[in-house]
Design an enzyme around this catalytic site. Sequence first.
Site, short mmCIF file in Angstrom:
data_model
loop_
_atom_site.label_atom_id
_atom_site.label_comp_id
_atom_site.label_asym_id
_atom_site.label_seq_id
_atom_site.Cartn_x
_atom_site.Cartn_y
_atom_site.Cartn_z
N ASP A 27 0.84 -1.21 0.00
CA ASP A 27 0.00 0.00 0.00
C ASP A 27 0.87 1.25 0.00
OD1 ASP A 27 0.84 -0.16 2.62
OD2 ASP A 27 -1.15 0.00 3.52
N SER A 28 2.21 1.05 -0.03
CA SER A 28 3.13 2.17 -0.27
C SER A 28 2.81 2.82 -1.62
CB SER A 28 4.58 1.69 -0.25
OG SER A 28 4.75 0.57 -1.10
N LYS A 65 -1.07 -9.42 3.24
CA LYS A 65 -0.29 -8.90 4.36
C LYS A 65 -1.14 -7.91 5.14
CE LYS A 65 3.40 -5.98 3.83
NZ LYS A 65 2.98 -4.78 4.58
N GLU A 115 -0.99 -5.28 8.85
CA GLU A 115 -0.12 -4.67 9.84
C GLU A 115 -0.64 -4.86 11.26
OE1 GLU A 115 0.66 -0.54 8.94
OE2 GLU A 115 1.30 -1.00 6.89
N GLU A 172 9.68 -4.14 10.10
CA GLU A 172 10.08 -2.86 9.53
C GLU A 172 10.72 -1.96 10.58
OE1 GLU A 172 7.15 -0.97 7.05
OE2 GLU A 172 8.35 0.87 6.85
O1 KIV Z 1 3.54 -1.11 1.58
C1 KIV Z 1 4.70 -1.52 1.50
O2 KIV Z 1 5.41 -1.28 0.53
C2 KIV Z 1 5.21 -2.30 2.62
C3 KIV Z 1 6.69 -2.50 2.68
C4 KIV Z 1 7.33 -1.26 3.12
C5 KIV Z 1 7.06 -3.66 3.54
O3 KIV Z 1 4.47 -2.73 3.45
#
Ligand code: KIV
Length: 279
Positions: free
Chosen positions: A62-63, A130, A132, A197
């Site tokens: 989600d980056s 994934k 968090e 992270e």
């Molecule tokens: O969203 C993302 O790119 C991530 C990475 C920084 C691990 O979660």
Amino acid sequence: MVLSCLIDMTYLNHELTPSLLTINDLVAMKQVGEKISCLTAYDASFSALIDAAGIDVMLVGDSLGMVMQGHDTTLPVTINDMIYHSRCVTQARKRAFLIADLPFMTYTTPIVAAENAAQLMQVGGAQMVKLEGPHFEVVRFLVNLGVPVCAHLGLLPQSINQLGRYKVQGKAPGESAKIKSDALKLQEAGASLLVLECIPTELAQEITAELSIPVIGIGAGVECDGQVLVLYDMLDIGVCKRPRFSKNFMKGADSIFDAVFAYHQAVKAQQFPSIEHTF
Ligand code: KIV
């Protein structure tokens, strides 16, 4: 009877896509000490390039809210954004294992998480989702439904408004003990992978040694089972400031492919991250 035998045999002889890596391959890499290379990907062209360079895992992170959409945080990213970008990446990859992020507020309850994970897998083509934080119940629920889960601890970008700023986590003794016990509980809940992270190298090393599931670090030192970076950071083309733990692999490279390949090789050879990229 004969028909059911035939069906069983068909399943037994059928591989997903012969060349596609699976979670079993990643676990085997941990067991023999081969480092896992991972990069974020958001579109088909980069997906093909990253895949051709031999990167083991692609993360539709989600980056993308920051590096592609230009937001200050990952919070505005929606499940539809994630599905769209996951589909783009899926179209072009041939070998890399594919993980997609559940964005902010899409796993508030086990049911909500299951509905959104289904979209990422069925429409987006992700092999794993994934999420968090220490959401043990959600992880357990997803895993019981057959959804492989990657957990994410340490710096949690979706909690930026609680944190105040992006900073190293787990430095204080209480904090490090909590991250360690959360990691163990997430493994017990059924997570098959863990991203750590922005935490001190020693803490990441202890967690990696204690867990049987592969641990992928970002700003967590060279002792993790693998490394992930945000693609745009390591190519130095992001609109955001590059974090200290990232490295500009375009420096000295003749092409984007060469930069990605250099990263892959540096991870495999444990030359990245070096001290200057760790805490
Ligand atoms: O969203 C993302 O790119 C991530 C990475 C920084 C691990 O979660």
